[in-house]
Design a protein around this motif. Structure first.
Motif, mmCIF file in Angstrom:
data_model
loop_
_atom_site.group_PDB
_atom_site.id
_atom_site.type_symbol
_atom_site.label_atom_id
_atom_site.label_comp_id
_atom_site.label_asym_id
_atom_site.label_seq_id
_atom_site.Cartn_x
_atom_site.Cartn_y
_atom_site.Cartn_z
ATOM 1 N N THR A 1 -6.200 4.785 6.288
ATOM 2 C CA THR A 1 -5.428 6.038 6.319
ATOM 3 C C THR A 1 -4.004 5.821 5.821
ATOM 4 N N MET A 2 -3.482 4.613 5.985
ATOM 5 C CA MET A 2 -2.131 4.306 5.477
ATOM 6 C C MET A 2 -2.073 4.498 3.959
ATOM 7 N N PHE A 3 -3.237 4.327 3.294
ATOM 8 C CA PHE A 3 -3.271 4.479 1.841
ATOM 9 C C PHE A 3 -3.861 5.812 1.381
ATOM 10 N N VAL A 4 -4.885 6.319 2.065
ATOM 11 C CA VAL A 4 -5.472 7.591 1.604
ATOM 12 C C VAL A 4 -4.788 8.809 2.222
ATOM 13 N N GLY A 5 -4.211 8.629 3.416
ATOM 14 C CA GLY A 5 -3.583 9.771 4.104
ATOM 15 C C GLY A 5 -2.395 10.347 3.356
ATOM 16 N N GLY A 6 -1.672 9.465 2.655
ATOM 17 C CA GLY A 6 -0.453 9.887 1.965
ATOM 18 C C GLY A 6 -0.681 10.591 0.638
ATOM 19 N N ILE A 7 -1.887 10.434 0.067
ATOM 20 C CA ILE A 7 -2.147 11.057 -1.243
ATOM 21 C C ILE A 7 -3.038 12.291 -1.121
ATOM 22 N N LYS A 8 -3.466 12.592 0.099
ATOM 23 C CA LYS A 8 -4.321 13.761 0.312
ATOM 24 C C LYS A 8 -3.575 15.027 -0.108
ATOM 25 N N GLY A 9 -4.160 15.768 -1.036
ATOM 26 C CA GLY A 9 -3.535 17.007 -1.503
ATOM 27 C C GLY A 9 -2.379 16.806 -2.468
ATOM 28 N N LEU A 10 -2.086 15.559 -2.809
ATOM 29 C CA LEU A 10 -0.975 15.272 -3.731
ATOM 30 C C LEU A 10 -1.452 15.422 -5.173
ATOM 31 N N GLU A 11 -0.681 16.146 -5.980
ATOM 32 C CA GLU A 11 -1.064 16.295 -7.393
ATOM 33 C C GLU A 11 -1.006 14.933 -8.077
ATOM 34 N N ALA A 12 -1.783 14.777 -9.136
ATOM 35 C CA ALA A 12 -1.874 13.497 -9.841
ATOM 36 C C ALA A 12 -0.506 13.036 -10.345
ATOM 37 N N THR B 1 -3.488 7.040 -12.720
ATOM 38 C CA THR B 1 -2.621 7.693 -11.727
ATOM 39 C C THR B 1 -2.414 6.797 -10.512
ATOM 40 N N VAL B 2 -1.258 6.982 -9.905
ATOM 41 C CA VAL B 2 -0.895 6.278 -8.672
ATOM 42 C C VAL B 2 -1.891 6.649 -7.568
ATOM 43 N N ASN B 3 -2.285 7.919 -7.553
ATOM 44 C CA ASN B 3 -3.219 8.429 -6.533
ATOM 45 C C ASN B 3 -4.491 7.596 -6.482
ATOM 46 N N GLU B 4 -5.029 7.268 -7.674
ATOM 47 C CA GLU B 4 -6.287 6.507 -7.752
ATOM 48 C C GLU B 4 -6.130 5.108 -7.162
ATOM 49 N N VAL B 5 -4.969 4.515 -7.394
ATOM 50 C CA VAL B 5 -4.719 3.165 -6.860
ATOM 51 C C VAL B 5 -4.728 3.203 -5.331
ATOM 52 N N PHE B 6 -3.957 4.130 -4.762
ATOM 53 C CA PHE B 6 -3.883 4.260 -3.300
ATOM 54 C C PHE B 6 -5.255 4.585 -2.706
ATOM 55 N N LYS B 7 -5.971 5.498 -3.356
ATOM 56 C CA LYS B 7 -7.295 5.900 -2.847
ATOM 57 C C LYS B 7 -8.264 4.717 -2.860
ATOM 58 N N THR B 8 -8.230 3.938 -3.934
ATOM 59 C CA THR B 8 -9.115 2.778 -4.055
ATOM 60 C C THR B 8 -8.859 1.774 -2.933
ATOM 61 N N LEU C 1 7.398 2.812 -11.337
ATOM 62 C CA LEU C 1 6.312 1.942 -11.764
ATOM 63 C C LEU C 1 5.175 2.778 -12.345
ATOM 64 N N THR C 2 4.537 2.270 -13.374
ATOM 65 C CA THR C 2 3.344 2.928 -13.914
ATOM 66 C C THR C 2 2.179 2.668 -12.952
ATOM 67 N N ALA C 3 1.084 3.391 -13.136
ATOM 68 C CA ALA C 3 -0.100 3.186 -12.292
ATOM 69 C C ALA C 3 -0.590 1.740 -12.410
ATOM 70 N N SER C 4 -0.511 1.189 -13.607
ATOM 71 C CA SER C 4 -0.940 -0.193 -13.837
ATOM 72 C C SER C 4 -0.061 -1.184 -13.070
ATOM 73 N N GLN C 5 1.241 -0.920 -13.049
ATOM 74 C CA GLN C 5 2.162 -1.781 -12.292
ATOM 75 C C GLN C 5 1.935 -1.640 -10.778
ATOM 76 N N VAL C 6 1.621 -0.430 -10.344
ATOM 77 C CA VAL C 6 1.338 -0.201 -8.910
ATOM 78 C C VAL C 6 0.098 -1.008 -8.517
ATOM 79 N N LYS C 7 -0.895 -1.009 -9.401
ATOM 80 C CA LYS C 7 -2.111 -1.815 -9.176
ATOM 81 C C LYS C 7 -1.736 -3.290 -9.042
#
Length: 215
Positions: A92-103, A66-73, A9-15
Motif C-alpha cells: 500500500t505504501m507504493f500503490v496507495g499513493g498512485i490510486k486515482g493519480l493521472e499518468a 510513467t512513474v505510476n507504473e513503476v510504483f504499481k509494479t 526523474l524520468t520513469a526510467s530513472q525512478v525504476k
C-alpha cells in the motif's frame, strides 16, 4: 547528470532508483531480522527481502513510461509475494499513493510528497495505526512532512531531510508501547526496542537519497 535534471526523474530513472532501494533493503535482511526478533515474530527481514526481490525481478523485466507504473509494479509485487499484514501495508505504501493519480512521466519532489502522503493516508485506513503506535507510520509520517516542507529544495536535499526525519521517527519508536502485532502483548517490555517496519521505511528513504546523490 546536471543538478537541474536532479530536480525531476524520468520513469526510467525512478525504476533505477527503486532497483537500488530494493538491493539495499535485501542487504538489510539480517539487521531487520535481528530488530524484529527482539519484539516481533522475527520474520520482517525475510518478508521484506522476498517482497523487494520480487519487485526487482518485475522492474527489470519491464520498461516504463510513467512513474505510476513503476510504483504499481513495486506495490503489487510486494502484495502478491509477501502475504500477511506487512505485505499489504508495504504494498500500500507504493500503490496507495498512485490510486486515482493521472499518468505522470516524471517525478519531482512535489509529486513524491503527494504520492507518499496519499500512501500514508491509505495505510492508516487499512492498518488503523496512528503516529506513536510503534509501526512504520512513525517513520513514514515524519518523512512525508519533511518532503512537504522541502518543496523549494533540490530533489537530493528534500530526500536528505526526509531520511533524517524518518531516522528520528525510528529512534522515537524505542519509547513507544506497541499497539499492533506480537509486540503488543509485551506491553512495557517492548520499550527500548525500535520498530522493524519503521526501520525499513528509513532504509527506503536513505537508499533513495543515496541513489540521487550518486547521480
Amino acid at each position: 547528470m546536471s543538478t537541474k535534471t536532479l530536480n525531476s526523474l524520468t520513469a526510467s530513472q525512478v525504476k533505477d532508483m527503486f532497483l537500488y532501494v530494493g538491493e539495499k533493503v535485501v542487504e538489510s535482511k539480517p539487521l531487520l531480522t535481528k530488530i524484529d526478533s527482539a519484539i516481533g515474530d522475527g520474520d520482517h527481514g525475510i518478508g521484506m527481502s522476498v517482497g523487494f526481490t520480487k519487485a526487482d525481478e518485475n522492474l527489470k523485466a519491464n520498461e516504463f513510461t510513467t512513474v505510476n507504473e513503476v510504483f504499481k509494479t513495486i506495490g503489487m509485487s510486494m502484495i502478491s509475494s509477501m502475504g500477511g499484514a506487512s505485505g499489504v501495508i508495504f504494498g500500500t505504501m507504493f500503490v496507495g499513493g498512485i490510486k486515482g493519480l493521472e499518468a505522470k512521466e516524471t517525478l519531482d519532489l512535489s509529486l513524491l510528497a503527494e504520492i507518499f502522503e496519499k500512501a500514508l493516508d491509505a495505510i492508516k485506513v487499512r492498518g488503523k495505526a496512528e503516529l506513536g503506535d510503534k509501526t512504520m507510520i512513525d517513520a513514514l509520517q515524519p518523512a512525508v512532512e519533511a518532503l512537504k516542507a522541502a518543496q523549494n529544495d533540490s530533489f537530493e536535499e528534500g530526500l536528505r531531510k526526509a531520511e533524517s526525519a524518518a531516522l528520528e521517527g525510528v529512534e522515537a519508536t524505542k519509547d513507544y508501547i506497541a499497539k499492533f502485532g506480537r509486540a503488543k502483548s509485551l506491553g512495557e517490555r517492548a520499550v527500548g526496542h525500535q520498530d522493524a517496519g519503521a526501520t525499513t521505511v528509513s532504509i527506503i528513504f536513505k537508499s533513495m537519497k543515496e541513489w540521487v546523490e550518486d547521480q
